[in-house]
Motif scaffolding. Structure first.
Motif, PDB file in Angstrom:
ATOM      1  N   ILE A 222      -4.110   4.133  21.361  1.00 55.25           N
ATOM      2  CA  ILE A 222      -4.503   3.408  20.166  1.00 55.25           C
ATOM      3  C   ILE A 222      -5.976   3.057  20.406  1.00 55.25           C
ATOM      4  O   ILE A 222      -6.924   3.035  19.470  1.00 55.25           O
ATOM      5  N   TYR A 223      -6.102   2.084  21.297  1.00 53.94           N
ATOM      6  CA  TYR A 223      -7.277   1.445  21.618  1.00 53.94           C
ATOM      7  C   TYR A 223      -8.319   2.640  22.008  1.00 53.94           C
ATOM      8  O   TYR A 223      -9.569   2.470  21.871  1.00 53.94           O
ATOM      9  N   LYS A 224      -7.960   3.600  22.658  1.00 52.65           N
ATOM     10  CA  LYS A 224      -8.706   4.756  23.015  1.00 52.65           C
ATOM     11  C   LYS A 224      -9.501   5.678  21.699  1.00 52.65           C
ATOM     12  O   LYS A 224     -10.709   5.737  21.704  1.00 52.65           O
ATOM     13  N   HIS A 225      -8.550   5.638  20.906  1.00 54.28           N
ATOM     14  CA  HIS A 225      -9.010   6.550  19.696  1.00 54.28           C
ATOM     15  C   HIS A 225      -9.288   5.899  18.269  1.00 54.28           C
ATOM     16  O   HIS A 225     -10.038   6.631  17.336  1.00 54.28           O
ATOM     17  N   ALA A 226      -8.886   4.817  18.302  1.00 51.12           N
ATOM     18  CA  ALA A 226      -9.011   3.875  16.858  1.00 51.12           C
ATOM     19  C   ALA A 226     -10.490   3.983  16.536  1.00 51.12           C
ATOM     20  O   ALA A 226     -11.476   3.833  17.426  1.00 51.12           O
ATOM     21  N   VAL A 227     -10.793   3.899  15.324  1.00 50.84           N
ATOM     22  CA  VAL A 227     -12.097   3.588  14.802  1.00 50.84           C
ATOM     23  C   VAL A 227     -12.582   2.029  14.922  1.00 50.84           C
ATOM     24  O   VAL A 227     -13.631   1.780  15.591  1.00 50.84           O
ATOM     25  N   SER A 228     -11.471   1.428  14.605  1.00 53.61           N
ATOM     26  CA  SER A 228     -11.646  -0.046  14.872  1.00 53.61           C
ATOM     27  C   SER A 228     -10.318  -0.685  14.968  1.00 53.61           C
ATOM     28  O   SER A 228      -9.082  -0.317  14.170  1.00 53.61           O
ATOM     29  N   ILE A 229     -10.244  -1.921  15.876  1.00 53.90           N
ATOM     30  CA  ILE A 229      -9.065  -2.625  15.961  1.00 53.90           C
ATOM     31  C   ILE A 229      -9.187  -4.105  15.741  1.00 53.90           C
ATOM     32  O   ILE A 229     -10.414  -4.755  16.493  1.00 53.90           O
ATOM     33  N   GLY A 230      -8.645  -4.904  15.084  1.00 56.73           N
ATOM     34  CA  GLY A 230      -8.712  -6.139  14.692  1.00 56.73           C
ATOM     35  C   GLY A 230      -7.483  -6.887  15.169  1.00 56.73           C
ATOM     36  O   GLY A 230      -6.557  -6.694  14.809  1.00 56.73           O
ATOM     37  N   ILE A 231      -7.687  -8.222  15.688  1.00 53.48           N
ATOM     38  CA  ILE A 231      -6.426  -8.966  16.090  1.00 53.48           C
ATOM     39  C   ILE A 231      -6.615 -10.331  15.304  1.00 53.48           C
ATOM     40  O   ILE A 231      -7.650 -11.064  15.187  1.00 53.48           O
ATOM     41  N   GLY A 232      -5.579 -10.857  14.718  1.00 51.25           N
ATOM     42  CA  GLY A 232      -5.389 -12.270  14.274  1.00 51.25           C
ATOM     43  C   GLY A 232      -4.329 -13.201  14.980  1.00 51.25           C
ATOM     44  O   GLY A 232      -3.030 -12.638  15.077  1.00 51.25           O
ATOM     45  N   ILE A 233      -4.312 -14.235  15.412  1.00 51.18           N
ATOM     46  CA  ILE A 233      -3.382 -15.092  16.058  1.00 51.18           C
ATOM     47  C   ILE A 233      -3.427 -16.624  15.304  1.00 51.18           C
ATOM     48  O   ILE A 233      -4.586 -17.045  15.175  1.00 51.18           O
ATOM     49  N   VAL A 234      -2.163 -16.829  14.872  1.00 48.44           N
ATOM     50  CA  VAL A 234      -1.886 -18.188  14.344  1.00 48.44           C
ATOM     51  C   VAL A 234      -0.834 -18.839  15.349  1.00 48.44           C
ATOM     52  O   VAL A 234      -0.023 -18.163  15.600  1.00 48.44           O
ATOM     53  N   ASP A 235      -1.476 -20.124  15.869  1.00 48.02           N
ATOM     54  CA  ASP A 235      -0.380 -20.662  16.905  1.00 48.02           C
ATOM     55  C   ASP A 235       0.731 -21.645  16.190  1.00 48.02           C
ATOM     56  O   ASP A 235       0.834 -21.628  14.906  1.00 48.02           O
ATOM     57  N   SER A 236       1.389 -22.146  17.147  1.00 47.75           N
ATOM     58  CA  SER A 236       2.787 -22.651  16.581  1.00 47.75           C
ATOM     59  C   SER A 236       2.510 -23.954  16.105  1.00 47.75           C
ATOM     60  O   SER A 236       3.311 -24.007  14.808  1.00 47.75           O
ATOM     61  N   ALA A 237       1.412 -24.717  16.147  1.00 48.51           N
ATOM     62  CA  ALA A 237       1.283 -25.567  15.354  1.00 48.51           C
ATOM     63  C   ALA A 237       0.859 -25.504  13.961  1.00 48.51           C
ATOM     64  O   ALA A 237       1.189 -26.062  12.931  1.00 48.51           O
ATOM     65  N   GLU A 238      -0.013 -24.618  13.767  1.00 46.23           N
ATOM     66  CA  GLU A 238      -0.410 -23.956  12.419  1.00 46.23           C
ATOM     67  C   GLU A 238       0.786 -23.402  11.512  1.00 46.23           C
ATOM     68  O   GLU A 238       1.062 -23.793  10.431  1.00 46.23           O
TER      69      GLU A 238
END
Length: 204
Positions: free
Chosen positions: A69-85
């Protein structure tokens, strides 16, 4: 017959949308660790038939597909929200926040969103909410794989800090061994203190 996982992408393309992003999250149920979302824009010409719901794939196959997927995707975005939030705003709002972050991290910017689940995110981009989307849309399925692998890798890193909790095995989910470790040792800074199975232990 296996469903056509390109159906929603094709319909969106027929309506004139170009950058169609699938969005999914991993980590709503665990007692510890962040919730991680991924947004993936795939080229409509992609032929990668093994992509499917990450929950139905072996860890090894998820890792292999993650690289593809990382090889072929046009774009990839990641979002991370931690345990405190998560504790501050609740897991549903944290999941939606992480999804929005993933979308904001896409380049090019998407013009259509295919979102797994029942709830839209906070965005003015065209959205299509799809219950069970990780088994119905290839873009969402790809996002589910990226989110799952990303989160699993994070939990394996946390295992190095807190090896006695076994995060590399259960990834923070409420297994018997995990709950017993919490009862015996208390909780770590990455535990979700508002979650049942954590909050009742005073040592947190």
């Amino acid at each position: 017959m296996k469903p056509d996982l390109w159906t929603f992408e094709k319909r969106s393309a027929e309506r004139g949308f170009v950058n169609i992003a699938g969005i999914d999250e991993a980590g709503r149920g665990p007692l510890a660790g962040p919730v991680v979302s991924a947004a993936v824009i795939l080229p409509l010409s992609l032929s990668l038939t093994e992509i499917g719901d990450s929950k139905k794939l072996s860890p090894g196959k998820r890792e292999r597909l993650y690289l593809q997927i990382y090889k072929h995707a046009v774009s990839i975005g990641i979002g991370i929200v931690d345990s405190a939030e998560i504790d501050r705003i609740n897991i549903l709002q944290a999941s939606l926040l992480a999804m929005g972050m993933a979308v904001e991290n896409l380049n090019p910017r998407p013009d259509c969103l295919l979102i797994d689940g029942l709830f839209p995110i906070y965005s003015n981009i065209e959205q299509n909410v799809i219950p069970g989307g990780d088994g119905r849309s290839i873009s969402i399925a790809a996002a589910s794989i990226v989110a799952k692998v990303t989160r699993d890798r994070l939990m394996e890193r946390y295992h190095q800090d807190y090896p006695e909790f076994g995060f590399s095995r259960h990834k923070g989910y409420p297994t018997r061994s995990h709950k017993e470790a919490i009862q015996r040792l208390g909780c770590t800074p990455i535990h979700r203190r508002t979650f049942k199975g954590v909050r009742e232990y005073l040592s947190c």
